[in-house]
Structures are given as structure tokens and as C-alpha cells.
Design an enzyme around this catalytic site. Sequence first.
Site, PDB file in Angstrom:
ATOM      1  NE  ARG A  87      -1.983   1.858   3.594  1.00  0.00           N
ATOM      2  CZ  ARG A  87      -2.517   2.117   4.778  1.00  0.00           C
ATOM      3  NH1 ARG A  87      -3.749   1.720   5.066  1.00  0.00           N
ATOM      4  NH2 ARG A  87      -1.824   2.745   5.695  1.00  0.00           N
ATOM      5  CB  CYS A 137      -1.226   6.141   2.723  1.00  0.00           C
ATOM      6  SG  CYS A 137      -2.505   7.232   3.389  1.00  0.00           S
TER       7      CYS A 137
END
Length: 128
Positions: A105, A107
Amino acid sequence: MSKTIATENAPAAIGPYVQGVDLGNMIITSGQIPVNPKTGEVPADVAAQARQSLDNVKAIVEAAGLKVGDIVKTTVFVKDLNDFATVNATYEAFFTEHNATFPARSCVEVARLPKDVKIEIEAIAVRR
């Protein structure tokens, strides 16, 4: 050759793009903002917005015949990085609820998102 993924279980695109593409072994979703596809409503708080965005990603992945556990990468866009802990808690609960391994991920904080929402999430899933 790619195929377009379309489902009524995620919000319709609000611009010149598709909900997702199926490349055969890989699914790529467009960024999903927290719009309820049935009502068009956006929740007020960031936790509910994160959950709705994840549910929208899930709907697109499932429309391609895959499941949450097939997601290998997400990108999360937030308007305020101070919401990071809240988003993380919702994100962790979502993947845990679906018995899925956490994907890779990124962000990032952004200045603004469509419809002035607080979060947008895109994903890549693979056929195994």
C-alpha cells in the site's frame, strides 16, 4: 487485451474513465470515492468514508470474479494525513473481516478529491 469492468454495486464513473479494467491476470480499479452506489450519498466521517471506498473497490474486484484476498496493492489518497490512524483502523478491519492478507500500500495526502470527499482508494488485484 483488456476488458472493461462495470458494476452497479460501485458508483458510476464521474468522468471519462471506467470503474476498472481486466487485463486477464490482473485487475486495476479506478480510484473509488466513498459514494454509496444505491443512494449517491457520502458519509460524513472519514472512517465511514474509508469503509465505503473499500466496499466500492470490493464490488469492482468481485465483478471481475475475484475477491478481496486477491488484492495485492492499494493506493490510498487522503485529504488530511491526520486521519491516517483512523483510516488504518478501518482498513485493517476490512481486510481482516475478509480473511485477506494485507496488500502492499501507498498512502498520500492530496489537496483535494472529487466531490470534496476525504478519501479515495484504488487497487490492483491478480488472478492466481
